[in-house]
Design an enzyme around this catalytic site. Structure first.
Site, PDB file in Angstrom:
ATOM      1  N   LYS A   1      -7.701  70.831 -38.629  1.00 33.77           N
ATOM      2  CA  LYS A   1      -8.642  69.800 -38.186  1.00 33.77           C
ATOM      3  C   LYS A   1      -9.770  70.519 -37.452  1.00 33.77           C
ATOM      4  CE  LYS A   1      -8.850  65.229 -38.072  1.00 33.77           C
ATOM      5  NZ  LYS A   1      -8.406  64.256 -39.087  1.00 33.77           N
TER       6      LYS A   1
ATOM      7  N   TYR B   1      -7.822  44.870 -46.349  1.00 32.39           N
ATOM      8  CA  TYR B   1      -8.290  43.875 -47.333  1.00 32.39           C
ATOM      9  C   TYR B   1      -7.883  44.275 -48.756  1.00 32.39           C
ATOM     10  CZ  TYR B   1     -10.939  39.878 -48.860  1.00 32.39           C
ATOM     11  OH  TYR B   1     -11.274  38.647 -49.377  1.00 32.39           O
TER      12      TYR B   1
END
Ligand code: NAD
Length: 364
Positions: free
Chosen positions: A80, A186
């Site tokens: 990272k 969604y």
């Protein structure tokens, strides 16, 4: 902070501090483990209150990527990067390109990508300086928005948990409560609706709730009431630490499986779910669809191959549940074991040592 001690504690390979006077760049790249392949992980830009907080964050996130990629069966390690600064005011072409030069200097040991505070356009800028960047806007072979793939992975994760808990992956007639119907939530609702599941949704955005009600016939729960919803599956897709002392006693579901990162406030909350008889599908296994999609970009992108690889979350979870049963450990611990076993098996079989040559990246 004693940096070498912190690195030794969780077996980090390398931490690189990057400074560029001209552009004002201050960044840290942490490479946790490259046994399985180059360390892939996003670049976060954040106005950290202190350098120590930036370091703690990058170390924690890099280790998380090792486990996520290992459990997903990817040939990637964990890393990272964080850039210290306000993305709204401190970001510039010069700064991103300086960062890209540092990434290039690692010669493929670390591959960067988008994260909080960085965008696809930023990856394009970084690409001016390095080959080792994924998630660019390149029309040729870019993996694009990861959210639909994350949602697909969560969908298959829920099917696997249903298989484990109810004896069938069939979701028709099952009730799923989805917390947070943003990009992932969604899309997940769409897949669940197609599979015949009944939906309960909660969000702080009324427009999204209205849309889910109209499109999927979803019933709406107030954001504070979603934990009390009577459902088969609770799918947290909004934010982390939502499985805690306050919420777990309220849950009326048989399964928790969702996309949010770091759902357990503390590891002991995984034990708490277990003792309540709720099957927890570990977050970093369930939500690996996005990173799996990006990994396909590194080999030359194909949407069909990405879908196929994301669907493997189903058998991976079944294996994980099997380990948990056999070894009588909670599922979150079984996820770590799965990842650690894979890394140590490869380390033994290849005689891998840090700094050994990595396979060159096949860039199309
Ligand atoms: P998003 O920002 O698009 O969606 C989050 C949704 O949660 C928004 O609609 C927001 O209004 C809603 N929300 C915020 N507070 C809420 C509350 N109190 N109650 C109910 N809803 C609330 O984010 P996303 O990309 O859909 O990601 C969702 C989660 O999944 C995040 O935790 C993210 O870290 C994780 N995740 C995402 C991906 C990905 O590919 N996008 C990959 C891995 C993990």
């Amino acid at each position: 902070m004693d940096i070498f001690e912190a690195m030794a504690g969780a077996d980090y390979e390398q931490v690189v501090f990057c400074r560029d006077e001209a552009s004002g760049l201050k960044a840290i790249i942490a490479i946790h483990d490259t046994t399985l392949g180059p360390a892939l992980g996003g670049c976060r830009m954040w106005n950290y209150p202190s350098e120590e907080e930036a370091l703690v964050d990058v170390l924690r996130l890099a280790k998380g990527m090792t486990y996520k990629s290992a459990a997903a069966g990817l040939n990637l390690g964990g890393g990272k990067a964080v850039i210290i600064g306000d993305p709204a005011s401190d970001k510039s072409e010069a700064l991103l390109r300086a960062f890209g030069r540092f990434v290039q200097g690692l010669n493929g040991r670390y591959i960067t990508a988008e994260d909080v505070g960085t965008t696809v356009a930023d990856m394009d800028t970084i690409q001016m300086e390095t080959d080792f960047v994924a998630g660019t806007s390149s029309e040729h072979g870019s993996s694009g928005d990861p959210s639909p793939y994350t949602a697909l992975g969560v969908f298959h994760g829920i099917r696997a948990a249903a298989q484990e808990r109810f004896g069938s992956p069939d979701l028709s007639g099952r009730t799923v409560a989805v917390q947070g119907i943003g990009s992932v939530g969604y899309a997940l609702c769409g897949l669940l609706h197609e599979a015949g599941a009944k939906l309960i949704v909660s969000d702080i955005r009324d427009d999204a709730l209205m849309r889910a009600h109209e499109q999927f016939g979803a019933s709406v729960a107030a954001s504070s009431a979603v934990y009390d919803a009577d459902c088969d599956v609770f799918a947290p897709c909004a934010f982390g630490a939502i499985l805690n002392d306050e919420t777990i006693p309220r849950l009326r579901c048989a399964v928790v499986a969702g996309s949010a990162n770091n759902q357990l406030k503390e590891p002991r909350h995984g034990d708490m779910l277990e003792s309540r008889g709720i099957l927890y599908a570990p977050d970093y296994v369930v939500n690996a669809g996005g990173v799996i999609n990006i990994s396909v970009e590194l080999e030359g992108y194909s949407a069909a191959r990405a879908r196929h690889k994301v669907e493997q979350i189903y058998p991976i979870l079944l294996r994980l549940f099997g380990i948990a049963r056999k070894e009588n450990i909670p599922t979150y611990a079984a996820a770590d074991r799965l990842a650690e076993q894979r890394i140590s098996a490869i380390r033994r079989s290849t005689g891998f040592y840090v700094g050994s040559e990595r396979r060159p990246r096949n860039k199309s």
